[in-house]
Design a protein around this motif. Structure first.
Motif, mmCIF file in Angstrom:
data_model
loop_
_atom_site.group_PDB
_atom_site.id
_atom_site.type_symbol
_atom_site.label_atom_id
_atom_site.label_comp_id
_atom_site.label_asym_id
_atom_site.label_seq_id
_atom_site.Cartn_x
_atom_site.Cartn_y
_atom_site.Cartn_z
ATOM 1 N N LEU A 385 54.351 -5.586 -6.808
ATOM 2 C CA LEU A 385 54.030 -6.177 -5.515
ATOM 3 C C LEU A 385 53.451 -7.575 -5.683
ATOM 4 C CD1 LEU A 385 52.325 -4.554 -2.469
ATOM 5 C CD2 LEU A 385 51.260 -6.572 -3.492
ATOM 6 N N THR A 386 53.941 -8.501 -4.867
ATOM 7 C CA THR A 386 53.404 -9.857 -4.812
ATOM 8 C C THR A 386 52.840 -10.093 -3.419
ATOM 9 O OG1 THR A 386 55.109 -10.617 -6.346
ATOM 10 C CG2 THR A 386 53.899 -12.309 -5.151
ATOM 11 N N LEU A 387 51.612 -10.569 -3.334
ATOM 12 C CA LEU A 387 50.947 -10.786 -2.052
ATOM 13 C C LEU A 387 50.962 -12.277 -1.721
ATOM 14 C CD1 LEU A 387 49.375 -9.318 0.200
ATOM 15 C CD2 LEU A 387 47.275 -9.740 -1.102
ATOM 16 N N ALA A 388 51.507 -12.606 -0.549
ATOM 17 C CA ALA A 388 51.533 -13.989 -0.056
ATOM 18 C C ALA A 388 52.149 -14.942 -1.083
ATOM 19 C CB ALA A 388 50.122 -14.450 0.329
ATOM 20 N N ASP A 389 53.159 -14.459 -1.793
ATOM 21 C CA ASP A 389 53.857 -15.274 -2.787
ATOM 22 C C ASP A 389 52.881 -15.901 -3.787
ATOM 23 O OD1 ASP A 389 56.210 -16.197 -3.916
ATOM 24 O OD2 ASP A 389 56.189 -18.078 -2.789
ATOM 25 N N SER A 458 38.922 -4.644 -0.323
ATOM 26 C CA SER A 458 38.069 -4.542 -1.503
ATOM 27 C C SER A 458 36.592 -4.555 -1.177
ATOM 28 C CB SER A 458 38.356 -5.701 -2.459
ATOM 29 O OG SER A 458 37.948 -6.932 -1.876
ATOM 30 N N GLY A 459 36.244 -5.015 0.027
ATOM 31 C CA GLY A 459 34.838 -5.120 0.384
ATOM 32 C C GLY A 459 34.209 -6.420 -0.047
ATOM 33 N N ARG A 460 34.925 -7.234 -0.818
ATOM 34 C CA ARG A 460 34.354 -8.488 -1.324
ATOM 35 C C ARG A 460 34.465 -9.605 -0.301
ATOM 36 N NH1 ARG A 460 36.696 -9.017 -7.372
ATOM 37 N NH2 ARG A 460 35.591 -11.010 -7.234
ATOM 38 N N ARG A 461 35.497 -9.576 0.526
ATOM 39 C CA ARG A 461 35.625 -10.533 1.620
ATOM 40 C C ARG A 461 36.603 -9.972 2.628
ATOM 41 N NH1 ARG A 461 38.530 -15.966 -0.287
ATOM 42 N NH2 ARG A 461 38.614 -16.244 1.963
ATOM 43 N N LYS A 462 36.465 -10.348 3.858
ATOM 44 C CA LYS A 462 37.319 -9.834 4.906
ATOM 45 C C LYS A 462 38.615 -10.627 4.988
ATOM 46 C CE LYS A 462 33.541 -8.115 7.784
ATOM 47 N NZ LYS A 462 32.879 -8.183 9.123
ATOM 48 N N GLY A 463 39.711 -9.904 5.204
ATOM 49 C CA GLY A 463 40.981 -10.567 5.337
ATOM 50 C C GLY A 463 41.085 -11.325 6.656
ATOM 51 N N LYS A 464 41.980 -12.282 6.739
ATOM 52 C CA LYS A 464 42.175 -13.095 7.927
ATOM 53 C C LYS A 464 43.592 -12.895 8.448
ATOM 54 C CE LYS A 464 38.912 -16.614 6.308
ATOM 55 N NZ LYS A 464 38.723 -18.052 5.963
ATOM 56 N N GLY A 465 43.758 -11.889 9.307
ATOM 57 C CA GLY A 465 45.060 -11.645 9.883
ATOM 58 C C GLY A 465 46.015 -10.967 8.919
ATOM 59 N N ALA A 535 50.515 -6.940 5.467
ATOM 60 C CA ALA A 535 49.321 -6.121 5.311
ATOM 61 C C ALA A 535 48.275 -6.582 6.308
ATOM 62 C CB ALA A 535 48.778 -6.227 3.896
ATOM 63 N N ALA A 536 47.769 -5.640 7.093
ATOM 64 C CA ALA A 536 46.649 -5.932 7.979
ATOM 65 C C ALA A 536 45.385 -6.115 7.150
ATOM 66 C CB ALA A 536 46.473 -4.787 8.981
#
Length: 550
Positions: A385-389, A458-465, A535-536
């Motif tokens: 899996l690759t996230l956001a290229d 992960s709890g380390r930072r919140k995702g943005k959209g 991914a939300a």
């Protein structure tokens, strides 16, 4: 006289031109001697040996003409120069020529080396090159010491002794890993085999012990995590074992333990076709050469299934093999060419590769632009899996690996029905606040591989959209994918295995172009299956399955 004999004679005459042997006579001392000659049990490549006799040194897809060979001009940089300077090609020459016939060529080339490098310490005296040179010079002494010219023999043996002393003083200056192990292996071999070296055996063995301790993880795999380097490690240790036995000495128990562990780690990354699994910019290599090294090393070991530092987990059942990278990438110091491949996998059914990574040119001369070779180290060039290229571990502008995966959590279990591997990495936690978790389950009948890719906060930072992701399954050359009518699956047909069906639960798949690098380092077009999604901030789940049709 055959055309091949005439070509070989012509090359030898050109190499020996200019009163070569007379220029090598520089000492009035009685020449040293080898007290024993090890036997190399690894069979060389007859095709490459024939090419040597015809005046060409082959390495991968590269060809080096031997007529008018100039070691000084060729230097030591690059795969071809290293192969020439290390003299591993003597093994191939011996596969194609008798001692009498091969010695004329081998001695002419060694003579050229002595003229270029024998009288001064230069780049060709690099510790790992000297270590490899001593291992092969001693194993093929009948091919390079058949001459009746006392000056030549004296020059060669005295230079070999000087090289051994150079190693004792400089082997620890070689980079930790395969190079340092090779350097100290040569030092031990020289101490065992060159007249008067017995007093230096213990010191050389101590150096080799330190080199192995720093080069290997506790499971036997190299710290570079490069399968193609693991092949050379097993080869070097096998040659050294032969030196011990030729000298009628027993290898230390610690050495035997390290050598057996190295072989076990190597077995763990061999797929069903007998080639290597492709990691850290390497390719499948030559299955015949790999089999010759494994069979000829003199050791036996089972494949390593549950590694630690080596990191490559192996699932296997009735001819189906899956190999998974379940560890952080190697450090830049251990592997400047390392790849961002965490949680990628490869899959084979019998001798047919199904799912692969794109591979790379290592350790052969690259047959591709530098930009392509660099791209083959990215996460997208691997079946994961690759996230956001974005790479799971950054590849910096200088080519070294940067920040990314630091922790891989693994849980593995086996029962009567299947083998299960669960692994997660934190490579996307810093940038996206998500962990990637992959679950692979191989049925004990070898007919089905189930997979799940999860992204979790992960709890380390919140995702943005929503964040786009792509799960890639690069297909081996010859695999023809046909998308099913509902767009959720594909039929994979191949020349070497029954059809396999791929299914994605609830997520459409696409077929895109890919490439695969062959055992000569040459790229070829192939295809890949891709599952795209978003991914939300809380994450996402994707379930998929490979199943053999019969």
């Amino acid at each position: 006289m055959s055309d091949r004999d005439a070509a070989a004679r012509d090359v030898v005459q050109k190499l020996a031109r200019g009163s070569l042997l007379s220029r090598l006579t520089g000492s009035r001392k009685q020449p040293l001697r080898l007290i024993a000659v090890p036997r190399d049990h690894v069979h060389g490549d007859r095709r490459r040996g024939d090419a040597l006799l015809a005046g060409k040194l082959l390495h991968g897809a590269e060809t080096l003409p031997l007529a008018d060979l100039d070691f000084a001009a060729i230097g030591t940089d690059g795969p071809v120069a290293g192969y020439l300077q290390g003299f591993a090609w003597l093994r191939d020459l011996a596969a194609a020529a008798s001692r009498e016939r091969g010695a004329r060529l081998a001695e002419a080339i060694v003579g050229r080396w002595l003229i270029a490098h024998g009288t001064r310490v230069d780049d060709a005296w690099r510790p790992d090159l000297w270590g490899e040179r001593i291992l092969f010079w001693s194993a093929y002494a009948p091919y390079i010491l058949s001459s009746t010219e006392a000056g030549y023999r004296s020059a060669l043996l005295n230079t070999m002794a000087r090289g051994a002393r150079h190693l004792e003083a400089n082997a620890d200056k070689a980079p930790a890993g395969l190079r340092r192990v090779t350097a100290w292996s040569g030092a031990v071999a020289a101490a065992l085999l060159v007249q008067g070296g017995v007093a230096r055996v213990a010191r050389a063995e101590s150096g080799l012990g330190r080199a192995l301790a720093s080069a290997q993880s506790d499971d036997g795999g190299l710290i570079s995590r490069a399968p193609y380097e693991q092949v050379d490690l097993v080869d070097r240790l096998g040659l050294l074992r032969s030196a011990y036995f030729a000298a009628k000495q027993s290898p230390p128990e610690s050495f035997e333990t390290a050598a057996a562990a190295a072989l076990s780690a190597l077995h763990g990354v061999i797929l069903g076709d007998g080639g290597l699994s492709t990691w850290q910019g390497g390719n499948a290599g030559d299955p015949a050469r790999l089999a010759a090294i494994v069979d000829g090393c003199g050791m036996r070991a089972r494949p390593l299934r549950q590694p630690r530092g080596w990191g490559f987990h192996r699932l296997s059942a009735l001819g189906t093999v899956a190999i998974i990278d379940a560890a952080p990438p190697p450090t830049p110091k251990a592997a400047p060419w390392g790849s961002a491949s965490t949680l990628a996998f490869e899959l084979s059914d019998g001798t047919q590769r199904l799912v692969i990574n794109c591979g790379g040119p290592k350790p052969l001369p690259p047959q591709m632009p530098a930009e392509l070779a660099a791209a083959l180290r990215t996460t997208a060039a691997h079946s994961t899996l690759t996230l956001a290229d974005t790479n799971s571990t950054a590849i910096q502008a200088d080519g070294l690996l940067g920040k990314g995966v630091t922790d891989v959590v693994i849980d593995r279990s086996e029962d009567h029905d299947s083998s299960l591997l669960e692994a997660s990495h934190d490579g996307y936690a810093r940038g996206f606040g998500l962990l990637h978790r992959r679950v692979l389950k191989l049925g004990n009948d070898g007919k089905e591989l189930r997979g799940t890719d999860e992204l979790r906060a992960s709890g380390r930072r919140k995702g943005k959209g929503a964040i786009p992701f792509a799960i890639r399954f690069h297909l081996a050359p010859g695999i023809e994918p046909t998308i099913t009518a509902d767009g959720m699956g594909a039929i994979l047909r191949s020349p070497g295995a029954p059809p396999w069906n791929f299914r994605s639960r609830g997520t459409p798949i696409a077929v895109e172009e890919s490439l695969s690098v062959d055992g000569l380092g040459i790229p070829h077009r192939t295809m890949q299956l891709v599952i795209n999604g978003e991914a939300a901030p809380a994450g996402a789940d994707v379930h998929w399955q490979f199943r053999r049709s019969s």
